[in-house]
Design an enzyme around this catalytic site. Sequence first.
Site, PDB file in Angstrom:
ATOM      1  N   THR A  49      -4.157  -2.025  -4.396  1.00 43.58           N
ATOM      2  CA  THR A  49      -3.950  -1.901  -2.954  1.00 43.58           C
ATOM      3  C   THR A  49      -5.032  -2.726  -2.267  1.00 43.58           C
ATOM      4  OG1 THR A  49      -4.167  -0.399  -1.060  1.00 43.58           O
ATOM      5  CG2 THR A  49      -5.167   0.354  -3.077  1.00 43.58           C
ATOM      6  N   GLY A 105       2.403  -0.363  -0.803  1.00 41.73           N
ATOM      7  CA  GLY A 105       2.237  -1.699  -0.218  1.00 41.73           C
ATOM      8  C   GLY A 105       1.952  -2.719  -1.302  1.00 41.73           C
ATOM      9  N   ARG A 113       8.827   2.152  -0.755  1.00 45.74           N
ATOM     10  CA  ARG A 113       8.320   3.501  -0.475  1.00 45.74           C
ATOM     11  C   ARG A 113       9.545   4.417  -0.552  1.00 45.74           C
ATOM     12  NH1 ARG A 113       2.984   2.388   1.449  1.00 45.74           N
ATOM     13  NH2 ARG A 113       2.907   0.411   2.520  1.00 45.74           N
ATOM     14  N   ARG A 142      -6.054   1.469   7.883  1.00 41.09           N
ATOM     15  CA  ARG A 142      -5.774   2.600   8.782  1.00 41.09           C
ATOM     16  C   ARG A 142      -6.780   3.718   8.590  1.00 41.09           C
ATOM     17  NH1 ARG A 142      -0.098   2.340   7.719  1.00 41.09           N
ATOM     18  NH2 ARG A 142       0.512   0.713   9.145  1.00 41.09           N
ATOM     19  N   ASP A 202      -2.984   5.374  -3.654  1.00 44.01           N
ATOM     20  CA  ASP A 202      -3.123   6.821  -3.908  1.00 44.01           C
ATOM     21  C   ASP A 202      -1.809   7.578  -3.754  1.00 44.01           C
ATOM     22  OD1 ASP A 202      -3.158   6.487  -1.216  1.00 44.01           O
ATOM     23  OD2 ASP A 202      -4.787   7.907  -0.828  1.00 44.01           O
ATOM     24  N   ASP A 215      -6.546  -2.137   0.343  1.00 48.18           N
ATOM     25  CA  ASP A 215      -7.497  -1.327   1.130  1.00 48.18           C
ATOM     26  C   ASP A 215      -8.771  -0.914   0.381  1.00 48.18           C
ATOM     27  OD1 ASP A 215      -5.815  -1.384   3.303  1.00 48.18           O
ATOM     28  OD2 ASP A 215      -4.702   0.388   2.660  1.00 48.18           O
ATOM     29  N   ASP A 270      -9.362   1.714  -1.270  1.00 46.91           N
ATOM     30  CA  ASP A 270      -9.683   3.094  -0.890  1.00 46.91           C
ATOM     31  C   ASP A 270      -9.353   4.095  -1.992  1.00 46.91           C
ATOM     32  OD1 ASP A 270      -6.971   2.732  -0.729  1.00 46.91           O
ATOM     33  OD2 ASP A 270      -6.702   3.769   1.162  1.00 46.91           O
TER      34      ASP A 270
HETATM   35  P1  ATP Z   1      -0.821   1.682  -0.220  1.00 44.99           P
HETATM   36  O1  ATP Z   1      -2.251   2.138  -0.377  1.00 44.99           O
HETATM   37  O2  ATP Z   1      -0.709   0.206  -0.368  1.00 44.99           O
HETATM   38  O3  ATP Z   1      -0.140   2.215   1.000  1.00 44.99           O
HETATM   39  P2  ATP Z   1       0.374   3.783  -1.769  1.00 44.99           P
HETATM   40  O4  ATP Z   1       0.700   3.889  -3.207  1.00 44.99           O
HETATM   41  O5  ATP Z   1      -0.668   4.734  -1.251  1.00 44.99           O
HETATM   42  O6  ATP Z   1      -0.006   2.264  -1.492  1.00 44.99           O
HETATM   43  P3  ATP Z   1       2.459   5.242  -0.372  1.00 44.99           P
HETATM   44  O7  ATP Z   1       3.540   4.741   0.512  1.00 44.99           O
HETATM   45  O8  ATP Z   1       1.520   6.238   0.180  1.00 44.99           O
HETATM   46  O9  ATP Z   1       1.704   3.937  -0.908  1.00 44.99           O
HETATM   47  O10 ATP Z   1       3.117   5.882  -1.686  1.00 44.99           O
HETATM   48  C1  ATP Z   1       4.054   5.152  -2.463  1.00 44.99           C
HETATM   49  C2  ATP Z   1       5.154   6.054  -2.925  1.00 44.99           C
HETATM   50  O11 ATP Z   1       4.621   7.084  -3.754  1.00 44.99           O
HETATM   51  C3  ATP Z   1       5.893   6.814  -1.824  1.00 44.99           C
HETATM   52  O12 ATP Z   1       6.874   6.040  -1.192  1.00 44.99           O
HETATM   53  C4  ATP Z   1       6.528   7.958  -2.614  1.00 44.99           C
HETATM   54  O13 ATP Z   1       7.689   7.527  -3.279  1.00 44.99           O
HETATM   55  C5  ATP Z   1       5.435   8.254  -3.647  1.00 44.99           C
HETATM   56  N1  ATP Z   1       4.643   9.399  -3.151  1.00 44.99           N
HETATM   57  C6  ATP Z   1       3.640   9.392  -2.252  1.00 44.99           C
HETATM   58  N2  ATP Z   1       3.203  10.646  -2.004  1.00 44.99           N
HETATM   59  C7  ATP Z   1       3.960  11.477  -2.770  1.00 44.99           C
HETATM   60  C8  ATP Z   1       4.026  12.892  -2.967  1.00 44.99           C
HETATM   61  N3  ATP Z   1       3.207  13.730  -2.321  1.00 44.99           N
HETATM   62  N4  ATP Z   1       4.937  13.370  -3.824  1.00 44.99           N
HETATM   63  C9  ATP Z   1       5.760  12.558  -4.497  1.00 44.99           C
HETATM   64  N5  ATP Z   1       5.768  11.211  -4.352  1.00 44.99           N
HETATM   65  C10 ATP Z   1       4.880  10.672  -3.508  1.00 44.99           C
END
Ligand code: ATP
Length: 353
Positions: A155, A40, A101, A201, A132, A157, A159
């Site tokens: 992020t 995000g 994503r 969330r 994360d 959040d 978190d």
């Molecule tokens: P936010 O906290 O804003 O949602 P985020 O980094 O946690 O940010 P995610 O959508 O959970 O957002 O993860 C971003 C991208 O990281 C995913 O679209 C994917 O490409 C990669 N990713 C997440 N989990 C995995 C995993 N277990 N293995 C490989 N790539 C991953």
Amino acid sequence: MFSFLIKKRFKKMLIIKLIDYYIYPVKNQIKKIALLTSGGDAPGMNASIRSVVRACVFHNIVPVGVYKGYDGLIKGRFEEMNARSVKGIINKGGTILKTARSEKFKLKTGRDEAYNSIKKNNIDGLIVIGGDGTFTGGLIFSEENNFPVIGIPATIDNDIFGTSHTIGFDSATNTVMNAIDKIRDTASSHNRLFFVEVMGRDAGHIALNTGVAGGAEEILIPEENLGLDRLIQSLKRSEKTGKSSSIVVVAEGDKTGENVFHLKEYVEKHLSDYDARVAVLGHMQRGGTPTCFDRVLASRLGVSAVESMISKKDGNMVGLQNNKVVLTPLKKAVKGVTKINKELLKVSDIMSI
Ligand code: ATP
């Protein structure tokens, strides 16, 4: 005095440059660093891109921007950047590199394609800016390919374990607080009860902080299920003590009701005197100009990420603890859980009498 300070600063810069030229080349093979934003978007991502790019240039490393997160890494959407490519962005929300994503990156085949792109472009290290999920992807990629990766937490959040603040949290909470102030004006003019749904969330940091700052009567967060009875009792008490309006801040992931509309219906059924409304703040919370705090944080973390990469401290996330920039292993950052500030819950209870 002033000229003495300038001389002192100049000396320091000269020493850093000498280290870059004479010591790092022996130790350090990092000549090109790729950077991407993922997950995000969060206000301050641009400030962190600017910081990484300029710190690279300062240390004679070529920064390479990757468009659209891990998707761009797979497709080889790279562009070499320079100090001027990041001009005029420190005050802008969103991310000039775009974010995405990528489901494909969760698969080994996708990550193999990404590694091929990296090798083809002679990239020596990767800095990932996100949450994360982004760090989990970066960590797996790093372990599979023995490739240096560093994370910058961005992020809204807040978190992420290992940092007191993530880039974007301060800006998002200020946006929410301003929205609550405006909602309060209309709520008190009509004697209304407003349920204000905010993002979060799995984590209630935005709700808890903005609820306290906005003077909410109740704050509902995923970490604590207060129960519908307590909500009704609290609103009854507010009514009895002559409150002309009430605001209940609800995090998206709150477990008290099924959702914010269910909460409204439930309250209207049990407290017929209340004229309740729902305001879902939604994506506006991600937008807008980053606050001073987020710009400074992003600038500090970007520089630290590049310097940590140079000194071979990869595999870490750069973060803030007690106002100091510190490193936390990515492994810990993705597994650790941030805790809600219980003191804030108590403060909120006392304030809402
Ligand atoms: P936010 O906290 O804003 O949602 P985020 O980094 O946690 O940010 P995610 O959508 O959970 O957002 O993860 C971003 C991208 O990281 C995913 O679209 C994917 O490409 C990669 N990713 C997440 N989990 C995995 C995993 N277990 N293995 C490989 N790539 C991953």
